[in-house]
Design an enzyme around this catalytic site. Structure first.
Site, PDB file in Angstrom:
ATOM      1  N   HIS A  30     -12.241  -3.350 -12.640  1.00 31.68           N
ATOM      2  CA  HIS A  30     -13.114  -3.685 -11.499  1.00 31.68           C
ATOM      3  C   HIS A  30     -12.296  -4.181 -10.297  1.00 31.68           C
ATOM      4  O   HIS A  30     -12.797  -4.940  -9.489  1.00 31.68           O
ATOM      5  CB  HIS A  30     -14.147  -4.755 -11.868  1.00 31.68           C
ATOM      6  CG  HIS A  30     -14.818  -4.528 -13.183  1.00 31.68           C
ATOM      7  ND1 HIS A  30     -15.974  -3.818 -13.320  1.00 31.68           N
ATOM      8  CD2 HIS A  30     -14.467  -4.907 -14.441  1.00 31.68           C
ATOM      9  CE1 HIS A  30     -16.327  -3.772 -14.605  1.00 31.68           C
ATOM     10  NE2 HIS A  30     -15.427  -4.417 -15.309  1.00 31.68           N
ATOM     11  N   SER A  71       1.829   3.161  14.418  1.00 25.91           N
ATOM     12  CA  SER A  71       0.586   3.261  15.184  1.00 25.91           C
ATOM     13  C   SER A  71       0.954   3.465  16.638  1.00 25.91           C
ATOM     14  O   SER A  71       2.004   3.024  17.091  1.00 25.91           O
ATOM     15  CB  SER A  71      -0.216   1.974  15.012  1.00 25.91           C
ATOM     16  OG  SER A  71      -1.012   1.739  16.153  1.00 25.91           O
ATOM     17  N   LYS A 127       2.786  -1.721  12.832  1.00 31.85           N
ATOM     18  CA  LYS A 127       2.205  -0.916  11.767  1.00 31.85           C
ATOM     19  C   LYS A 127       3.195   0.006  11.066  1.00 31.85           C
ATOM     20  O   LYS A 127       4.089   0.559  11.675  1.00 31.85           O
ATOM     21  CB  LYS A 127       1.049  -0.053  12.300  1.00 31.85           C
ATOM     22  CG  LYS A 127      -0.187  -0.832  12.690  1.00 31.85           C
ATOM     23  CD  LYS A 127      -0.808  -1.640  11.567  1.00 31.85           C
ATOM     24  CE  LYS A 127      -1.735  -0.845  10.673  1.00 31.85           C
ATOM     25  NZ  LYS A 127      -2.908  -0.297  11.357  1.00 31.85           N
ATOM     26  N   GLU A 173      -2.873   8.764   2.366  1.00 28.52           N
ATOM     27  CA  GLU A 173      -4.268   8.916   2.804  1.00 28.52           C
ATOM     28  C   GLU A 173      -4.643  10.390   2.934  1.00 28.52           C
ATOM     29  O   GLU A 173      -5.743  10.809   2.576  1.00 28.52           O
ATOM     30  CB  GLU A 173      -4.477   8.223   4.156  1.00 28.52           C
ATOM     31  CG  GLU A 173      -4.345   6.710   4.089  1.00 28.52           C
ATOM     32  CD  GLU A 173      -4.198   6.112   5.481  1.00 28.52           C
ATOM     33  OE1 GLU A 173      -5.159   6.188   6.266  1.00 28.52           O
ATOM     34  OE2 GLU A 173      -3.115   5.574   5.792  1.00 28.52           O
TER      35      GLU A 173
END
Ligand code: ARG
Length: 459
Positions: A156, A277, A283, A290
């Protein structure tokens, strides 16, 4: 351009109809398979006396030259042709004259396209398998380096029990090993030659389907001509196997995205597999992971499209089946790219053992071990579970952890606790005790690594 099939009609179709009907912009990638298939066919026709040996030789040479010319950039595929099969035959006929027109004896584009696609997908299957192997090796090597790197295991997404990072890596090795099995299984049913099924019913010529299959390296020959031209199970199976690979890659990507975040910082991806970024200078984004996760959706789309195309089709060939290629090619292209990117990402990432360990020290992931300790002291598991829960609550209220709670506090809740409780909750020892087959202890993990290497033929 005059249609090779003009006859029954004048072949004068609207441009929009031609464009709509044409598959050359995506099936030209099968030029080699198409030509090799035609060479085997011409040889067979010659051997069987359906055309003369001389004609067969002329056809084979002509086809060989077309192959060389395309490969070396001397001949460009004509995008105005209907498909790659028509293009090759048309060039052959332009170059050889009437002999060229004999090639299509005792065959149809229906068995030809099924043949080409099977040949093409056999190679793709091998390529995907090679890339899977590279990924498995990368994961295996990370597993070997991290046999004792303790991290929290989750259920979980809540900290659950200590595991090693090696155990984690091996879980993915097991998935990708199953993927290799699946590919090998798909290959068996792809490796069946449909050529000679002709349009749908077989042929009146005295052909030798077994010779053709053998020349093209097929393991067997399809046993029913209607099935031969209308079976696309090998596409459905490959797209399913690829979808499962993508599911595994996507789950791993999700972990990488989490692990790369400041909240986890379990790993640090190499700069070469991250992006910055355009606005936030701090970043370092895991875009590749992704995108692998994102492309999984696209591959599922391909699979759905293939199944939907096939599900309502009567026998035998229907033009709907031309839609099989873009979907299966896209799936192959995508999974190969994703496997390569993932391999590079795993090979170059660094593991932050310290951060994993400090995460493991929080969250009471040794609470099960505390309960097991009480079971060893003679308590039934349910009672032991309850007492351990009370101890955890006590630690939370005192802002401490099981390793540091004084024995006097332990004893307040149960007099079964002795000094050896600290051994029971020591994280390294927790790991080492999970010696069950497949467990996370170093000995069980080394056994898994051995098994995996054996499956790869490396032990
Ligand atoms: N381009 C077609 C395909 O990809 C080849 C088969 C065409 N056969 C036919 N009878 N029209 O399926």
């Amino acid at each position: 351009m005059a249609k090779m099939w003009a006859g029954r009609t004048d072949g004068n179709t609207e441009k929009i109809a031609d464009d709509f009907n044409s598959s050359i912009r995506f099936d030209s990638r099968m030029f080699k398979e198409d030509i090799l298939g035609s060479i085997a066919h011409a040889e067979m026709l010659g051997k069987q006396g359906i055309i003369s040996e001389n004609e067969a030789k002329t056809l084979c040479e002509g086809l060989g030259e077309i192959l060389e010319d395309i490969e070396e950039g001397r001949l460009a595929v004509d995008p105005s042709c209907e498909d790659i099969h028509m293009f090759v035959e048309q060039v052959l006929t332009e170059r050889l004259g009437d002999v060229g027109k004999k090639l299509h004896t005792a065959r149809s584009r229906n068995d030809q396209v099924a043949l080409d696609l099977r040949m093409y997908l056999k190679n793709e299957n091998d390529d995907i398998d090679k890339k899977l192997l590279r990924l498995i090796e990368a994961l295996l090597s990370k597993a070997e380096d991290n046999v004792l790197t303790i991290m929290p295991g989750y259920t979980h997404l809540q900290r659950a029990q200590p595991v090693s990072f090696g155990q984690y890596m091996m879980a993915y090795v097991m998935m990708f090993l199953r993927d290799r099995d699946r590919l090998a299984d798909v290959k068996k049913r792809t490796d069946v030659s449909p050529i000679g099924s002709c349009a749908l019913a077989g042929t009146t010529y005295d052909t030798d389907r077994f010779y053709e299959a053998d020349r093209l390296g097929f393991g067997s020959v399809c046993e029913n001509s209607l099935d031969g031209v209308s079976d696309r199970d090998f596409c459905l199976e490959l797209s399913s196997a690829i979808s499962i690979i993508m599911t595994h890659l996507s789950r791993l990507s999700e972990e990488i995205v989490l692990w790369q975040s400041w909240e986890f910082k379990f790993i640090d991806l190499s700069d070469s597999y991250t992006t910055g970024s355009s606005i936030m200078p701090q970043k370092k984004n895991p875009d590749m992971a992704e995108l692998v996760r994102g492309k999984t959706g696209r591959v599922f789309g391909d699979m759905t499209s293939l199944f939907t195309t096939m599900k309502g089709l009567p026998l035998a060939y229907n033009k709907d089946m031309q839609e099989d290629k873009e979907a299966i090619f896209d799936s192959c292209d995508t999974v190969k790219m994703c496997l390569e990117v993932m391999s590079g990402m795993i090979e170059t990432m660094s593991v932050n053992a310290e951060n994993m360990k400090s995460a493991a020290q929080k969250g009471f992931i040794n609470a099960t071990d505390l309960a097991d300790y009480l079971v060893n002291k003679g308590l039934p598991f349910r009672s032991a579970y309850k007492i351990s829960g009370q101890i955890v609550a006590e630690c939370i209220s005192k802002g401490t952890v099981l390793e540091e709670l004084p024995l006097s506090e332990y004893k307040k809740i149960s007099d079964r606790f002795e000094n050896d409780v600290y051994d029971a909750v020591d994280l390294v020892k927790c790991l080492e005790r999970r010696k069950s087959f497949g467990g996370t202890s170093p000995s069980s993990l080394k056994e898994q690594i051995k098994i995996a290497k054996k499956k790869l033929g490396k032990a």
